[in-house]
Design a protein around this motif. Structure first.
Motif, short mmCIF file in Angstrom:
data_model
loop_
_atom_site.label_atom_id
_atom_site.label_comp_id
_atom_site.label_asym_id
_atom_site.label_seq_id
_atom_site.Cartn_x
_atom_site.Cartn_y
_atom_site.Cartn_z
N PRO A 312 -6.96 11.27 -6.88
CA PRO A 312 -6.85 10.03 -6.42
C PRO A 312 -6.74 9.95 -5.12
CG PRO A 312 -4.56 10.50 -7.37
CD PRO A 312 -5.58 11.79 -7.68
N ARG A 313 -6.91 8.67 -4.47
CA ARG A 313 -6.67 8.70 -3.06
C ARG A 313 -5.10 8.42 -3.05
NH1 ARG A 313 -6.81 3.08 0.07
NH2 ARG A 313 -6.34 3.64 2.38
N VAL A 314 -4.37 9.19 -2.13
CA VAL A 314 -3.25 9.24 -1.82
C VAL A 314 -2.65 8.65 -0.30
CG1 VAL A 314 -1.04 10.82 -1.79
CG2 VAL A 314 -2.85 11.24 -3.56
N ILE A 315 -1.86 7.90 -0.28
CA ILE A 315 -1.35 7.27 1.05
C ILE A 315 -0.12 7.32 1.23
CG2 ILE A 315 -3.45 5.47 1.21
CD1 ILE A 315 -1.94 3.55 0.05
N ALA A 316 0.51 7.52 2.14
CA ALA A 316 2.02 7.63 2.43
C ALA A 316 2.49 6.57 3.46
CB ALA A 316 2.26 9.02 3.35
N LEU A 317 3.51 5.90 3.01
CA LEU A 317 3.86 4.89 3.71
C LEU A 317 5.51 5.13 4.07
CD1 LEU A 317 3.07 2.31 0.84
CD2 LEU A 317 1.68 2.73 3.12
N PRO A 336 5.58 -2.30 0.40
CA PRO A 336 4.67 -2.60 1.54
C PRO A 336 3.37 -3.40 0.87
CG PRO A 336 4.76 -0.32 1.15
CD PRO A 336 5.51 -0.68 -0.07
N SER A 337 2.84 -4.05 1.63
CA SER A 337 1.54 -4.85 1.13
C SER A 337 0.44 -3.96 0.58
CB SER A 337 1.19 -5.61 2.17
OG SER A 337 1.98 -6.73 2.71
N MET A 338 0.28 -2.78 1.35
CA MET A 338 -0.60 -1.96 0.76
C MET A 338 -0.46 -1.21 -0.67
SD MET A 338 -2.19 1.52 2.76
CE MET A 338 -2.59 0.63 4.20
N ALA A 339 0.75 -0.95 -0.93
CA ALA A 339 1.00 -0.45 -2.41
C ALA A 339 0.91 -1.83 -3.29
CB ALA A 339 2.32 -0.06 -2.31
N LEU A 340 1.14 -3.06 -2.89
CA LEU A 340 1.14 -4.09 -3.59
C LEU A 340 -0.42 -4.49 -3.90
CD1 LEU A 340 3.45 -5.85 -4.67
CD2 LEU A 340 2.94 -7.69 -2.90
N ARG A 341 -1.08 -4.27 -2.72
CA ARG A 341 -2.54 -4.38 -2.97
C ARG A 341 -3.26 -3.53 -3.89
NH1 ARG A 341 -2.61 -5.52 2.41
NH2 ARG A 341 -3.12 -3.39 2.97
N ALA A 342 -2.74 -2.24 -3.79
CA ALA A 342 -3.29 -1.06 -4.93
C ALA A 342 -2.64 -1.47 -6.19
CB ALA A 342 -2.69 0.11 -4.32
N ALA A 343 -1.51 -1.91 -6.44
CA ALA A 343 -1.07 -2.25 -7.81
C ALA A 343 -1.91 -3.61 -8.40
CB ALA A 343 0.44 -2.51 -7.89
N ARG A 344 -2.13 -4.50 -7.50
CA ARG A 344 -2.79 -5.76 -8.04
C ARG A 344 -4.30 -5.23 -8.43
NH1 ARG A 344 -0.32 -9.77 -3.76
NH2 ARG A 344 1.41 -10.73 -5.00
N SER A 345 -4.81 -4.50 -7.62
CA SER A 345 -6.62 -3.79 -7.81
C SER A 345 -6.45 -3.24 -9.26
CB SER A 345 -6.88 -2.97 -6.79
OG SER A 345 -8.08 -2.67 -6.93
N ALA A 346 -5.51 -2.48 -9.31
CA ALA A 346 -5.43 -1.57 -10.71
C ALA A 346 -5.22 -2.68 -11.94
CB ALA A 346 -4.43 -0.55 -10.82
N VAL A 518 6.31 6.50 -0.81
CA VAL A 518 7.17 5.65 0.45
C VAL A 518 7.75 7.20 0.90
CG1 VAL A 518 8.71 4.25 0.95
CG2 VAL A 518 6.98 3.80 -0.97
N ALA A 519 7.25 7.58 1.82
CA ALA A 519 8.15 8.94 2.43
C ALA A 519 7.36 9.05 3.56
CB ALA A 519 8.14 9.98 1.56
N ASP A 520 7.97 9.80 4.62
CA ASP A 520 7.52 10.29 5.85
C ASP A 520 6.36 11.01 5.65
OD1 ASP A 520 7.26 11.07 8.41
OD2 ASP A 520 9.16 11.82 8.86
N SER A 521 5.14 10.73 6.38
CA SER A 521 3.92 11.24 6.04
C SER A 521 3.96 12.58 6.79
CB SER A 521 2.80 10.39 6.60
OG SER A 521 2.95 10.20 7.93
N THR A 522 4.70 12.86 7.64
CA THR A 522 4.64 14.28 8.55
C THR A 522 5.33 15.24 7.66
OG1 THR A 522 7.05 13.63 9.60
CG2 THR A 522 4.41 13.04 10.61
N ILE A 523 6.11 14.90 6.75
CA ILE A 523 6.93 16.10 5.87
C ILE A 523 5.89 16.84 5.23
CG2 ILE A 523 8.45 16.45 4.01
CD1 ILE A 523 9.85 13.94 4.49
#
Length: 648
Positions: A312-317, A336-346, A518-523
């Motif tokens: 799947p597409r993975v995004i870090a917030l 966050p809005s991006m996660a909310l949009r992904a949930a609504r789309s699904a 929801v975590a630091d994307s640099t980890i």
């Protein structure tokens, strides 16, 4: 069997003529020892003895069923030596208690079961996958660490590997973490192998049912055994393949002495029998990677283009980077809005959405809203939690007392804030953000094995995620800091394993599947999830542990107990010359005190580290020292664990 370590040896007894026919190697017997009757196993029959003095007589043969086979006896001895334990302790794990009624069941002549020809297409997606299946059919000792692709039906692949080995006339042993995995693998396996030849062993069975199934394995009636950690000792006839799924799961580590790990026992068994072995998972442990880098096993990997297409597409917030972009609904649901949009789309596509929350409950930890001091119980200083909205007072998570008048010990404020938000509170918030959408909570004592079709919001704690029949449209991984921030050697490894177990159930990128973490994307752990690179993460973990001298790069023993008892045991042990003694330190969180630690005396942990080549020498030295301490009568004051799951 005698549980005291200094009596872990063989004893000779005379056998009467009347008992001679039934008194065969492997049967249960009863003998008189030190004035009392004890149960034992008859190991061998001899015509002479090296005992000087008068021998006692065998009291009776409990059962003529030879339950301790030569193969299992050898494995028990090796496990005891590997983990500085005693053979009686290992035998209690390996052989279930007897039930006389089960032994009276009619024996069935072992027959080669009907096996449906295996379609190699599933394994052909992996480099050398078809060659691995051919090796299993031919009974060759192929060893592999299998990296399952996202969306892979792992139980189908394991069932196909088992069917290939069974079709070649070999027995198969599959070890999985829990009952849900047993059920899934059973269903897949019985579609290829005759059901009468497949046996499931789990702790949830009643003692009689478990012993009856175990006997069918002993008698050669079962060709495939599926079970949890203790099934790794099952006496499978002509064992040709040992498989372990998701070896990073804590439940595969035995909580009773000598604390063996099912993965290590399985690999030890494969080494003794020179049979095939496979460790599989969506993620990978440093121990499994060490088997590959050491040349004991080879990789079973899919090509990168195939992995990318299936993931799947993975995004870090980032935790601190999305506060300004929340909309009104997102604020109520801490998303966050991006996660909310992904949930609504699904949900709009008719697919369910999985939300993973690290903690169960409502508000498992609260603090003062003014000075941020964590709220603690007035009686035992345990953390206070709110059990529900509008609850009258907070409940102590240690002693269970209710504090009806919450007031900060430091500043006196009666205002509180959430430090950690639990699954039930998250479900409540999501219900407000998505009115009209069913919300399912799976956590604690209320775990849902699966959900029905259609859109739904599923809030689950790690390990309690229900299976979705057609997969999830999106997954939201909340509070990544709570998993990654644990003071534990395996925190990063375990976090990636839990995240990948969720992400593997999400639709592919082409089908709109999205995972928001929801975590630091640099980890590095977050990057490994984004790139879907569990092998690279495991390799980095192994390199990091090698650099600082931590398992599996070295062998390490933890000695727990009162300071005096621990010091006495270590002083008694003839440790290898280059052994390093580290400590003392406090016991890691969640590790119980040894039972005989003196009251009022703090329990400590000392660590002993040696090179990989000295692992057996370390275990042997500790085993001998425990025997000496046992002879003095105070062996229960100290607990010894070799390569414990949680070092500190």
């Amino acid at each position: 069997m005698l549980s005291v370590p200094h009596l872990d040896r063989e004893f000779d007894y005379l056998v009467s003529e009347e008992q001679s026919d039934d008194a065969q190697p492997g049967v249960r017997v009863r003998v008189r020892f030190h004035g009392r009757l004890v149960d034992a196993f008859l190991l061998e029959r001899r015509s002479d003895t090296d005992h000087v003095g008068q021998l006692g007589w065998l009291d009776r043969v409990i059962s003529s069923e030879p339950v301790l086979t030569a193969e299992v006896r050898r494995l028990v001895g090796a496990v005891a030596a590997r983990y500085a334990g005693t053979r009686p302790d290992v035998l209690r794990l390996a052989i279930p208690p007897r039930h006389a009624g089960a032994e009276k069941t009619e024996r069935v002549a072992p027959l080669l079961p009907v096996v449906t020809p295996v379609d190699p297409a599933g394994w052909a997606r992996y480099n050398r996958g078809e060659a691995f299946l051919d090796a299993l059919r031919q009974g060759r000792a192929a060893r592999a660490v299998w990296q399952a692709t996202p969306g892979e039906s792992w139980c189908d692949r394991l069932a196909e590997a088992a069917a290939a080995a069974v079709s070649g006339g070999h027995g198969v042993l599959a070890v999985v973490p829990d009952q849900r995995d047993i059920d899934a693998l059973w269903q897949a396996a019985t579609s290829l192998i005759d059901e009468s030849a497949v046996v499931a062993l789990a702790a949830g069975l009643g003692p009689s049912a478990r012993y009856r199934r175990w006997l069918s394995v002993l008698r050669g009636e079962a060709r495939l055994v599926i079970g949890t950690r203790s099934a790794v000792f099952a006496p499978v006839d002509r064992l040709g393949l040992v498989m372990v799924w998701d070896d990073g799961d804590d439940s595969l580590s035995e909580p009773r002495a000598p604390y063996p790990h099912a993965r290590e026992v399985a690999m030890l068994r494969a080494h003794q029998l020179r049979c095939a072995a496979m460790i599989g998972g969506y993620a990978r442990t440093a121990e499994a990677q060490a088997l590959v880098t050491g040349g004991w096993a080879h990789d079973l990997l899919a090509p990168r283009p195939l992995v990318r297409a299936a993931a799947p597409r993975v995004i870090a917030l980032d935790d601190d980077g999305y506060a300004e972009e929340r909309d009104a609904a997102a604020r109520s649901a801490r998303l966050p809005s991006m996660a909310l949009r992904a949930a609504r789309s699904a949900l709009d596509r008719g697919a369910p959405v999985l939300v993973q929350v690290p903690r169960r409950g409502y508000l498992p930890t609260v603090a003062c809203a003014r000075c941020r001091t964590v709220a603690r119980c007035r009686h035992c200083m345990g953390p206070l939690a709110l059990s529900d909205r509008g609850a009258e007072g907070a409940v102590c998570r240690w002693c269970g007392r209710i504090d009806a008048a919450l007031r900060c010990r430091r500043c006196g404020s009666d205002a509180i804030r959430a430090v950690v938000v639990g699954a039930r509170r998250t479900a409540e918030e999501l219900g407000r953000a998505f009115p009209g959408t069913p919300v399912v909570t799976s956590a604690g004592d209320s775990v849902h094995p699966a959900i029905g079709p259609g859109p739904a919001l599923v809030v689950a704690t790690p390990g309690a995620e229900p299976r979705a029949p057609a997969g999830y449209g999106a997954a939201l991984l909340l509070d990544g800091w709570a998993l990654l921030g644990r003071q534990d050697l395996r925190a990063a490894e375990d976090t990636l394993r839990r995240w990948m177990a969720v992400a593997a159930q999400v639709h592919s990128r082409a089908d709109g599947g999205t995972v928001a973490v929801v975590a630091d994307s640099t980890i590095p752990t977050v990057q490994a999830l984004i790139k879907w690179d569990p092998v690279g993460h495991a390799d980095a973990e192994l390199a990091g542990r090698t650099a600082v001298g931590l398992p599996p790069a070295v062998h390490m023993a933890a000695v727990d107990g009162g300071s005096e008892a621990v010091a006495a045991l270590i002083a008694q042990a003839a440790l290898p010359a280059d052994a390093e003694v580290l400590g003392p330190v406090d016991l890691p969180p969640g590790v119980r005190r040894p039972p005989a630690t003196p009251a009022g005396q703090p329990a400590i942990r000392m660590l002993i580290r040696v090179r990989r080549d000295d692992g057996l020498a370390l275990a042997g030295a500790l085993r001998d020292a425990i025997a000496v301490v046992s002879a003095r009568g105070d062996h229960e004051a100290v607990r010894v664990q070799v390569d414990p799951l949680h070092v500190g």
